[in-house]
Write a protein that holds these residues in place. Structure first.
Motif, PDB file in Angstrom:
ATOM      1  N   GLU A  15      60.144  62.164  10.160  1.00  0.00           N
ATOM      2  CA  GLU A  15      60.964  62.563   9.007  1.00  0.00           C
ATOM      3  C   GLU A  15      60.672  61.525   7.936  1.00  0.00           C
ATOM      4  O   GLU A  15      61.088  60.374   8.057  1.00  0.00           O
ATOM      5  CB  GLU A  15      62.445  62.581   9.394  1.00  0.00           C
ATOM      6  CG  GLU A  15      62.766  63.699  10.359  1.00  0.00           C
ATOM      7  CD  GLU A  15      64.278  63.841  10.570  1.00  0.00           C
ATOM      8  OE1 GLU A  15      64.687  64.824  11.202  1.00  0.00           O
ATOM      9  OE2 GLU A  15      65.008  62.944  10.096  1.00  0.00           O
ATOM     10  N   TYR A  16      59.952  61.906   6.895  1.00  0.00           N
ATOM     11  CA  TYR A  16      59.422  60.924   5.945  1.00  0.00           C
ATOM     12  C   TYR A  16      59.598  61.416   4.526  1.00  0.00           C
ATOM     13  O   TYR A  16      59.598  62.614   4.267  1.00  0.00           O
ATOM     14  CB  TYR A  16      57.930  60.715   6.241  1.00  0.00           C
ATOM     15  CG  TYR A  16      57.287  59.607   5.463  1.00  0.00           C
ATOM     16  CD1 TYR A  16      56.637  59.866   4.259  1.00  0.00           C
ATOM     17  CD2 TYR A  16      57.337  58.299   5.914  1.00  0.00           C
ATOM     18  CE1 TYR A  16      56.049  58.844   3.538  1.00  0.00           C
ATOM     19  CE2 TYR A  16      56.753  57.270   5.205  1.00  0.00           C
ATOM     20  CZ  TYR A  16      56.111  57.544   4.011  1.00  0.00           C
ATOM     21  OH  TYR A  16      55.534  56.528   3.305  1.00  0.00           O
ATOM     22  N   GLY A  17      59.733  60.477   3.575  1.00  0.00           N
ATOM     23  CA  GLY A  17      59.830  60.853   2.160  1.00  0.00           C
ATOM     24  C   GLY A  17      61.239  60.626   1.655  1.00  0.00           C
ATOM     25  O   GLY A  17      62.204  60.937   2.345  1.00  0.00           O
ATOM     26  N   VAL A 190      51.067  56.268  -4.065  1.00  0.00           N
ATOM     27  CA  VAL A 190      50.702  56.604  -5.444  1.00  0.00           C
ATOM     28  C   VAL A 190      51.904  57.198  -6.182  1.00  0.00           C
ATOM     29  O   VAL A 190      52.092  56.989  -7.374  1.00  0.00           O
ATOM     30  CB  VAL A 190      49.513  57.585  -5.439  1.00  0.00           C
ATOM     31  CG1 VAL A 190      49.209  58.113  -6.822  1.00  0.00           C
ATOM     32  CG2 VAL A 190      48.285  56.924  -4.813  1.00  0.00           C
ATOM     33  N   PHE A 191      52.770  57.912  -5.409  1.00  0.00           N
ATOM     34  CA  PHE A 191      53.991  58.493  -5.989  1.00  0.00           C
ATOM     35  C   PHE A 191      55.226  57.719  -5.527  1.00  0.00           C
ATOM     36  O   PHE A 191      56.358  58.197  -5.697  1.00  0.00           O
ATOM     37  CB  PHE A 191      54.134  59.954  -5.585  1.00  0.00           C
ATOM     38  CG  PHE A 191      53.009  60.873  -6.006  1.00  0.00           C
ATOM     39  CD1 PHE A 191      52.544  61.843  -5.130  1.00  0.00           C
ATOM     40  CD2 PHE A 191      52.438  60.782  -7.256  1.00  0.00           C
ATOM     41  CE1 PHE A 191      51.524  62.713  -5.502  1.00  0.00           C
ATOM     42  CE2 PHE A 191      51.418  61.643  -7.641  1.00  0.00           C
ATOM     43  CZ  PHE A 191      50.957  62.599  -6.761  1.00  0.00           C
ATOM     44  N   LEU A 192      54.991  56.512  -4.927  1.00  0.00           N
ATOM     45  CA  LEU A 192      56.081  55.722  -4.345  1.00  0.00           C
ATOM     46  C   LEU A 192      57.020  56.607  -3.536  1.00  0.00           C
ATOM     47  O   LEU A 192      58.219  56.729  -3.801  1.00  0.00           O
ATOM     48  CB  LEU A 192      56.850  54.952  -5.431  1.00  0.00           C
ATOM     49  CG  LEU A 192      57.624  53.716  -4.971  1.00  0.00           C
ATOM     50  CD1 LEU A 192      56.836  52.824  -4.063  1.00  0.00           C
ATOM     51  CD2 LEU A 192      58.193  52.948  -6.140  1.00  0.00           C
ATOM     52  N   GLU A 252      51.537  74.133  -1.516  1.00  0.00           N
ATOM     53  CA  GLU A 252      51.668  74.194  -2.981  1.00  0.00           C
ATOM     54  C   GLU A 252      51.495  72.802  -3.591  1.00  0.00           C
ATOM     55  O   GLU A 252      50.765  72.621  -4.567  1.00  0.00           O
ATOM     56  CB  GLU A 252      53.033  74.772  -3.386  1.00  0.00           C
ATOM     57  CG  GLU A 252      53.229  76.247  -3.034  1.00  0.00           C
ATOM     58  CD  GLU A 252      53.296  76.473  -1.521  1.00  0.00           C
ATOM     59  OE1 GLU A 252      52.747  77.507  -1.067  1.00  0.00           O
ATOM     60  OE2 GLU A 252      53.827  75.586  -0.809  1.00  0.00           O
ATOM     61  N   GLN A 253      52.161  71.811  -3.001  1.00  0.00           N
ATOM     62  CA  GLN A 253      52.032  70.439  -3.534  1.00  0.00           C
ATOM     63  C   GLN A 253      50.575  69.972  -3.418  1.00  0.00           C
ATOM     64  O   GLN A 253      50.046  69.324  -4.329  1.00  0.00           O
ATOM     65  CB  GLN A 253      52.941  69.473  -2.770  1.00  0.00           C
ATOM     66  CG  GLN A 253      54.340  69.361  -3.320  1.00  0.00           C
ATOM     67  CD  GLN A 253      55.163  68.296  -2.600  1.00  0.00           C
ATOM     68  OE1 GLN A 253      54.657  67.601  -1.693  1.00  0.00           O
ATOM     69  NE2 GLN A 253      56.417  68.156  -2.979  1.00  0.00           N
ATOM     70  N   LEU A 254      49.939  70.314  -2.302  1.00  0.00           N
ATOM     71  CA  LEU A 254      48.536  69.910  -2.118  1.00  0.00           C
ATOM     72  C   LEU A 254      47.675  70.523  -3.212  1.00  0.00           C
ATOM     73  O   LEU A 254      46.911  69.817  -3.892  1.00  0.00           O
ATOM     74  CB  LEU A 254      48.025  70.367  -0.745  1.00  0.00           C
ATOM     75  CG  LEU A 254      46.536  70.125  -0.474  1.00  0.00           C
ATOM     76  CD1 LEU A 254      46.245  68.634  -0.313  1.00  0.00           C
ATOM     77  CD2 LEU A 254      46.065  70.897   0.763  1.00  0.00           C
TER      78      LEU A 254
END
Ligand SMILES: NC(=O)c1ccc[n+]([C@@H]2O[C@H](COP(=O)([O-])OP(=O)(O)OC[C@H]3O[C@@H](n4cnc5c(N)ncnc54)[C@H](OP(=O)(O)O)[C@@H]3O)[C@@H](O)[C@H]2O)c1
Length: 295
Positions: A15-17, A190-192, A252-254
């Motif tokens: 579970e990350y982010g 890159v997006f912290l 989609e994000q990719l």
């Protein structure tokens, strides 16, 4: 351009982010890997410490073959004898159904400091046998990088955090000295962890010191008509890095991130230079996610 994009995989197994803190399902992961391969992404960044991420990648490789270069990381462990090191590398190989690892990184500087004399000879041995293509280290602090690089040890790759806030590794010519030593540089965070996309009004109080900057990123995006992704990616690629590790939560994000990578021109940032400079953050409790105190 896509071959500089390295797909991060922490959320394949954990579970990350900061925004969604979720572990992706195997089907979603396989669709992301399918799309990544189709769109020319060549490398995955994983680690045995990312839960079962290596196994999920392995189940993809079992049907598709090893269609990506792999960066994986040796777990933090008390390596008192070489057989423990071999055991953990062999486990990563079997988890991913592969017989060689392109980049094997130490996941912590502590392993290097305490057990380097046990671990590094094994990495050299496995490199001679072709089981490991390259080895190196993933660090959080510039002094860690300097210590390892200055002592050589045959490392040929490092992974460091670089982003609009965190300039520690792009100041003082850190990177150019690595390039001169033929050491590959992979930039992460890159997006912290997604912090740059968050609504500053919804951010935990812990981030009060940088709410103004996060708001400023969005303002700059509107003023200069440049997407936050593009600003963040352009900034990192305006420095001498061999690859950028990006995490995504969906196909989609990719696709979005790859489209920004494909239409990047660092000149985008020229008008933004002073504004971008003002975004730098020195406070390590903010730029190092492991120091975040949020629920
Ligand atoms: N010590 C180490 O070696 C280490 C440490 C950290 C990370 N890593 C590696 O780096 C990878 C990336 O992790 P990171 O912490 O560096 O994260 P990051 O790449 O800075 O940010 C990834 C997060 O940003 C958000 N995001 C990505 N694309 C987006 C878009 N187009 N629009 C909106 N939001 C978007 C997603 O989060 P939301 O959708 O949830 O907002 C995603 O999970 C990890 O998977 C891992 O492979 C390694």
């Amino acid at each position: 351009m896509n071959n500089r994009l390295i797909l991060g995989t922490a959320n394949f197994g954990l579970e990350y982010g900061i925004a969604n803190k979720k572990k992706l399902g195997e089907d979603v992961v396989h669709s992301i890997l399918e799309k990544a391969y189709e769109m020319g992404v060549t490398t995955l960044d994983t680690a045995s410490a990312y839960g079962d991420a290596e196994n999920v990648i392995g189940s993809f490789f079992r049907t598709k073959g090893k269609c990506f270069q792999v960066i994986t990381k040796l777990p933090t462990h008390d390596y008192r004898n070489p057989s423990d090191v071999k055991r953990d590398i062999d486990t990563s190989l079997s988890n991913m159904y592969i017989d060689s690892i392109d980049y094997l990184l130490l996941h912590s500087y502590g392993t290097y400091e305490e057990y380097g004399n046990i671990v590094l000879p094994v990495l050299n041995e496995y490199k001679e046998e072709g089981i490991i293509g390259n080895f190196g280290i993933s660090v959080y602090h510039p002094y860690e990088l300097n210590n390892v690089v200055d002592r050589g040890h045959g490392i040929s790759a490092v992974e460091v955090p670089i982003n609009l806030f965190d300039r520690r590794f792009v100041s003082n010519d850190h990177l150019s000295s690595l390039i001169n030593k033929n050491i590959r540089v992979f930039a992460r965070s890159v997006f912290l962890q997604g912090l740059f996309f968050m609504d500053d009004l919804k951010l935990a109080g812990f981030f009060n010191p940088v709410k103004g900057r996060i708001k400023r990123i969005r303002e700059l995006s509107e003023i200069y008509q440049i997407a936050i992704e593009s600003m963040a990616i352009s900034f990192v690629l305006s420095h001498s890095v061999d690859g950028i590790v990006l995490g995504v939560d969906s196909v989609e994000q990719l696709e979005k991130n790859i489209s920004y990578l494909d239409n990047l021109s660092v000149k985008n940032l020229s008008g933004l230079k002073d504004d971008i400079e003002s975004l730098e953050v020195q406070d390590e409790s903010i730029i190092l996610p492991y120091k975040w105190q949020i629920d």
